[in-house]
Motif scaffolding. Structure first.
Motif, mmCIF file in Angstrom:
data_model
loop_
_atom_site.group_PDB
_atom_site.id
_atom_site.type_symbol
_atom_site.label_atom_id
_atom_site.label_comp_id
_atom_site.label_asym_id
_atom_site.label_seq_id
_atom_site.Cartn_x
_atom_site.Cartn_y
_atom_site.Cartn_z
ATOM 1 N N LEU A 41 4.874 11.614 -7.161
ATOM 2 C CA LEU A 41 4.155 11.940 -5.923
ATOM 3 C C LEU A 41 3.140 10.852 -5.593
ATOM 4 C CD1 LEU A 41 3.546 15.783 -6.344
ATOM 5 C CD2 LEU A 41 5.082 14.671 -4.719
ATOM 6 N N LEU A 42 2.456 10.346 -6.621
ATOM 7 C CA LEU A 42 1.508 9.251 -6.415
ATOM 8 C C LEU A 42 2.217 8.028 -5.852
ATOM 9 C CD1 LEU A 42 -1.258 7.815 -6.835
ATOM 10 C CD2 LEU A 42 -0.457 7.237 -9.152
ATOM 11 N N VAL A 43 3.376 7.733 -6.396
ATOM 12 C CA VAL A 43 4.141 6.569 -5.937
ATOM 13 C C VAL A 43 4.474 6.698 -4.455
ATOM 14 C CG1 VAL A 43 6.325 5.328 -6.181
ATOM 15 C CG2 VAL A 43 5.088 6.079 -8.221
ATOM 16 N N GLU A 44 4.853 7.905 -4.040
ATOM 17 C CA GLU A 44 5.203 8.118 -2.634
ATOM 18 C C GLU A 44 4.006 7.912 -1.711
ATOM 19 O OE1 GLU A 44 8.215 8.649 -1.100
ATOM 20 O OE2 GLU A 44 8.828 7.980 -3.085
ATOM 21 N N GLN A 45 2.811 8.107 -2.241
ATOM 22 C CA GLN A 45 1.600 7.975 -1.431
ATOM 23 C C GLN A 45 0.979 6.584 -1.518
ATOM 24 O OE1 GLN A 45 -0.820 11.094 -3.072
ATOM 25 N NE2 GLN A 45 0.562 12.721 -2.393
ATOM 26 N N ASN A 46 1.490 5.759 -2.415
ATOM 27 C CA ASN A 46 0.912 4.438 -2.650
ATOM 28 C C ASN A 46 1.984 3.378 -2.404
ATOM 29 O OD1 ASN A 46 -0.074 2.024 -3.853
ATOM 30 N ND2 ASN A 46 -1.433 3.206 -5.182
ATOM 31 N N PHE A 47 1.972 2.805 -1.213
ATOM 32 C CA PHE A 47 3.022 1.855 -0.833
ATOM 33 C C PHE A 47 3.028 0.635 -1.743
ATOM 34 C CE2 PHE A 47 4.488 -1.884 1.512
ATOM 35 C CZ PHE A 47 5.753 -1.466 1.894
ATOM 36 N N SER A 48 1.835 0.164 -2.114
ATOM 37 C CA SER A 48 1.744 -1.022 -2.962
ATOM 38 C C SER A 48 2.376 -0.769 -4.326
ATOM 39 C CB SER A 48 0.278 -1.429 -3.135
ATOM 40 O OG SER A 48 0.163 -2.503 -4.047
ATOM 41 N N LEU A 49 2.050 0.378 -4.925
ATOM 42 C CA LEU A 49 2.621 0.721 -6.228
ATOM 43 C C LEU A 49 4.131 0.891 -6.127
ATOM 44 C CD1 LEU A 49 2.433 1.538 -9.190
ATOM 45 C CD2 LEU A 49 1.815 3.854 -8.449
ATOM 46 N N LYS A 50 4.572 1.525 -5.063
ATOM 47 C CA LYS A 50 6.008 1.727 -4.871
ATOM 48 C C LYS A 50 6.736 0.391 -4.774
ATOM 49 C CE LYS A 50 9.234 4.496 -2.120
ATOM 50 N NZ LYS A 50 9.352 5.472 -0.994
ATOM 51 N N ALA A 51 6.126 -0.551 -4.064
ATOM 52 C CA ALA A 51 6.731 -1.876 -3.924
ATOM 53 C C ALA A 51 6.771 -2.604 -5.268
ATOM 54 C CB ALA A 51 5.951 -2.692 -2.904
ATOM 55 N N GLN A 52 5.701 -2.482 -6.043
ATOM 56 C CA GLN A 52 5.665 -3.130 -7.359
ATOM 57 C C GLN A 52 6.729 -2.548 -8.285
ATOM 58 O OE1 GLN A 52 1.580 -3.849 -9.088
ATOM 59 N NE2 GLN A 52 0.950 -2.746 -7.240
ATOM 60 N N LEU A 53 6.852 -1.224 -8.280
ATOM 61 C CA LEU A 53 7.867 -0.586 -9.118
ATOM 62 C C LEU A 53 9.269 -0.993 -8.670
ATOM 63 C CD1 LEU A 53 6.332 2.999 -9.389
ATOM 64 C CD2 LEU A 53 6.546 1.342 -11.243
ATOM 65 N N GLY A 54 9.420 -1.181 -7.364
ATOM 66 C CA GLY A 54 10.716 -1.565 -6.827
ATOM 67 C C GLY A 54 11.153 -2.952 -7.248
ATOM 68 N N GLU A 55 10.214 -3.754 -7.712
ATOM 69 C CA GLU A 55 10.531 -5.118 -8.137
ATOM 70 C C GLU A 55 10.789 -5.226 -9.633
ATOM 71 O OE1 GLU A 55 7.249 -7.437 -6.810
ATOM 72 O OE2 GLU A 55 7.768 -7.274 -4.677
ATOM 73 N N THR A 56 10.591 -4.143 -10.365
ATOM 74 C CA THR A 56 10.798 -4.198 -11.814
ATOM 75 C C THR A 56 12.286 -4.292 -12.132
ATOM 76 O OG1 THR A 56 10.792 -1.768 -11.939
ATOM 77 C CG2 THR A 56 8.701 -2.900 -12.313
ATOM 78 N N ASP A 57 12.600 -5.079 -13.150
ATOM 79 C CA ASP A 57 14.003 -5.263 -13.518
ATOM 80 C C ASP A 57 14.325 -4.708 -14.904
ATOM 81 O OD1 ASP A 57 12.635 -7.060 -15.037
ATOM 82 O OD2 ASP A 57 13.683 -8.839 -14.313
ATOM 83 N N SER A 58 13.331 -4.064 -15.522
ATOM 84 C CA SER A 58 13.560 -3.407 -16.806
ATOM 85 C C SER A 58 12.557 -2.271 -16.941
ATOM 86 C CB SER A 58 13.412 -4.393 -17.972
ATOM 87 O OG SER A 58 12.074 -4.835 -18.078
#
Length: 218
Positions: A41-58
């Motif tokens: 839920l936090l991720v959905e509310q935090n665009f920056s965090l969501k973008a960072q997680l989206g770039e993880t490859d492991s």
């Protein structure tokens, strides 16, 4: 971000690995289940965090980002959460396609019998995990009513349009899903009761609830 979760845990080779590992280890408790929900839920509310997680490859940087934001998660906990939910949803999906299996499940006298039937068909989860997911679904706006081809109203989840009302009603009958669910915890409740959804203090009904009850008696 959701692609990463799929890639880490649900991609064909990964899923079979984690499924075997989850089934062979002790499962986590409701606190961890809720912690992961809160993190998502936090991720959905935090665009920056969501973008960072989206770039993880492991999984390691994914877990590290969660930790940096106050959530101490482990790959095993995330795998348990994701794989368990998938197994329950897959069972519902299979039951929808297989009337014989659906009838057997609906005829279950208690949740233990339901779990046994699920296990016999290759789906592994506990009564508690089934309860947690059904309560979550029932409290979610993802629960909607639609008309099928013959005009019958069905209560379904937007998750692949899987019929869900049957399982919620059955779980209510068993007593593992309450008719009321907490949206906020009351400050004056005893600590041991703060996770008891059967208490009436500060409870609400999902907007689809009255449709569910009406449909169930027709």
């Amino acid at each position: 971000m959701y692609y990463q979760i799929w890639n880490f845990f649900l991609r064909d080779d990964k899923y079979f690995y984690w499924k075997e590992k989850v089934n062979g280890t002790q499962h986590f408790d409701h606190d961890m289940w809720q912690k992961i929900i809160d993190f998502l839920l936090l991720v959905e509310q935090n665009f920056s965090l969501k973008a960072q997680l989206g770039e993880t490859d492991s999984i390691e940087p994914f877990i590290n980002l969660a930790k940096e934001n106050g959530y101490n998660l482990t790959p095993e906990a995330l795998a348990w959460f994701v794989v368990t939910r998938k197994q329950i949803w897959d069972l519902f999906d299979m039951a929808q396609k297989n009337p014989s299996l659906k009838n057997k499940l609906l005829a279950s006298k208690n949740p233990q019998q339901f779990i046994k039937i699920a296990q016999n068909n290759g789906y592994q989860f506990s009564v508690e995990e089934l309860s947690w997911l059904l309560i979550e679904i029932k409290c979610s706006p993802e629960l909607v009513s639609i008309n099928n081809s013959v005009g019958e109203i069905l209560t379904v989840s937007n998750y692949g349009k899987i019929e869900i009302g049957y399982w919620i009603w059955l779980a209510e009958y068993w007593g593992i899903v309450p008719p009321f669910c907490h949206i906020n915890k009351s400050e004056n409740l005893l600590k041991q009761n703060t996770r008891n959804p059967f208490l009436l203090d500060q409870c609400f009904l999902p907007k689809s609830y009255f449709n569910q009850r009406l449909i169930s008696v027709i």
